[in-house]
Scaffold this active site. Structure first.
Site, PDB file in Angstrom:
ATOM      1  N   HIS A 151     -49.238  40.164  84.932  1.00 41.14           N
ATOM      2  CA  HIS A 151     -50.267  39.902  83.439  1.00 41.14           C
ATOM      3  C   HIS A 151     -49.561  40.927  82.611  1.00 41.14           C
ATOM      4  O   HIS A 151     -50.029  42.130  82.234  1.00 41.14           O
ATOM      5  CB  HIS A 151     -51.476  40.237  83.927  1.00 41.14           C
ATOM      6  CG  HIS A 151     -52.485  39.407  84.428  1.00 41.14           C
ATOM      7  ND1 HIS A 151     -52.804  38.087  83.586  1.00 41.14           N
ATOM      8  CD2 HIS A 151     -52.832  39.040  85.557  1.00 41.14           C
ATOM      9  CE1 HIS A 151     -53.513  37.374  84.419  1.00 41.14           C
ATOM     10  NE2 HIS A 151     -53.523  38.074  85.714  1.00 41.14           N
ATOM     11  N   CYS A 207     -49.930  33.667  85.864  1.00 42.99           N
ATOM     12  CA  CYS A 207     -50.709  33.978  87.104  1.00 42.99           C
ATOM     13  C   CYS A 207     -51.083  33.071  87.755  1.00 42.99           C
ATOM     14  O   CYS A 207     -50.172  32.055  88.202  1.00 42.99           O
ATOM     15  CB  CYS A 207     -51.656  35.114  86.730  1.00 42.99           C
ATOM     16  SG  CYS A 207     -52.360  36.028  87.979  1.00 42.99           S
ATOM     17  N   GLU A 243     -49.321  40.800  79.683  1.00 45.59           N
ATOM     18  CA  GLU A 243     -50.142  40.920  78.353  1.00 45.59           C
ATOM     19  C   GLU A 243     -51.155  41.853  78.192  1.00 45.59           C
ATOM     20  O   GLU A 243     -51.878  42.142  77.288  1.00 45.59           O
ATOM     21  CB  GLU A 243     -50.647  39.485  78.055  1.00 45.59           C
ATOM     22  CG  GLU A 243     -51.940  38.946  78.865  1.00 45.59           C
ATOM     23  CD  GLU A 243     -51.395  38.417  80.170  1.00 45.59           C
ATOM     24  OE1 GLU A 243     -52.259  37.902  80.795  1.00 45.59           O
ATOM     25  OE2 GLU A 243     -50.287  38.550  80.716  1.00 45.59           O
TER      26      GLU A 243
END
Length: 318
Positions: free
Chosen positions: A235, A142, A237
């Site tokens: 993102h 990001c 994750e």
């Protein structure tokens, strides 16, 4: 992990066409094995949450991995207990004489600030320069990806008309390449950002390749053609309730925020969010760890090769 098969087995060609990673006996016997050393530069304010998210994904692998955690010395985190930082984290000065197989530079909630005005920008630039000689493969996430593309290649970021917020469908541009082996034709990724970099700016740089993008969210994955730096805009994750936490926080503060796209059933925040990105997230991080780190990094880290030398990578790299 790759499968080891006898030399010249006919199945090799079939498996390669199906993107199944196989190595012959000669390559398998020549491999040295040791734990991988990964450095996590955690720029997120909630460091415990972020480290847990990343370790959960990186731990979904048979590879043995050792982690070091660093934060910037030029900015004191305010949302992480000091005792946690003292016990588990180091500053860059403490690790700069070490070498690592891989490194992750996280995002940070500073995307609306010009890069040069971020309080720790000079230190981050020093770390990014250091990574080119002391880390085999670096994964930028990001804002970390935006910062690295700007620092290394001069690629600017642009403000979005409104926050890109939600879970968006993506496609793979180069299906046979290693980072996206095993991915479906369409896969989902969470995004939460106010800025973007643009395809036309990336295409002007001969040393970069766009691997994946989204009609709604734009460019998702970029790799340098030396195969040592990856830039991820989303993102993957994120936990199932991360977007909900962000939405509830901003709504409670009266900030202009819309319901995250493709997240709640019927776009109703009262309903339980639908998770549609976890399998792709696990593949992304396991592919990076296996193909971009494990298969290329030297056994003796003191012999880390020049960033321009990609001879250690298996196959054709990207």
């Amino acid at each position: 992990m790759p499968i080891k098969i006898p030399n010249n087995l006919p199945a090799v060609n079939i498996l390669e066409k199906e993107n199944i990673f196989a190595m012959d006996e000669d390559r398998a016997y020549s491999q040295d094995i040791r734990p991988l050393r990964i450095l996590l530069l955690n720029l997120m304010p909630t460091k415990i949450v972020t480290e847990t998210q990343l370790l959960r994904l990186l731990g979904n692998s048979p590879l043995q991995v050792e982690f070091d955690f660093v934060y910037t010395a030029t900015y004191e985190p305010k949302n992480t207990p000091q005792e946690h930082l003292v016990k588990f984290y180091e500053t860059f000065a403490a690790v700069k004489n070490r070498k690592y197989d891989g490194m992750i530079i996280t995002g940070a909630p500073v995307e609306q600030i010009p890069f040069e005005e971020v309080s720790y920008w000079p230190e981050l630039c020093e770390i990014m320069n250091w990574s080119r000689r002391n880390v085999y493969s670096t994964l930028h996430i990001c804002w970390g990806a935006q910062a690295a593309l700007y620092h290394h290649y001069g690629i600017p970021k642009y403000p979005l008309p409104q926050k890109l917020f939600g879970v968006f469908p993506h496609t793979v541009n180069i299906k046979e390449k290693m980072l996206f082996r095993g991915f479906d034709d369409v896969f989902y990724v969470p995004h939460s950002r106010h800025t973007e970099f643009r395809r036309e700016d990336i295409e002007k740089v001969a040393g970069l390749c766009i691997l994946s993008e989204s009609t709604e969210a734009g460019v998702y994955a970029v790799v340098d053609k030396r195969y040592r730096h990856l830039f991820i805009t989303g993102h993957s994750e994120y936990d199932p309730l991360t977007l909900k936490t962000e939405y509830d926080r901003d709504a409670a503060q009266g900030l202009p925020i819309h319901v995250p796209a493709n997240y709640y059933p019927d776009d109703d925040p009262a309903k339980t969010p639908v998770v549609r990105w976890r399998s792709a997230a696990n593949l992304l991080f396991s592919n990076w760890l296996n193909y971009y780190v494990y298969q290329g990094t030297p056994f003796d880290l003191d012999k880390l090769n020049d960033p321009g030398d990609v001879s250690g990578l298996y196959g054709d790299g990207i």
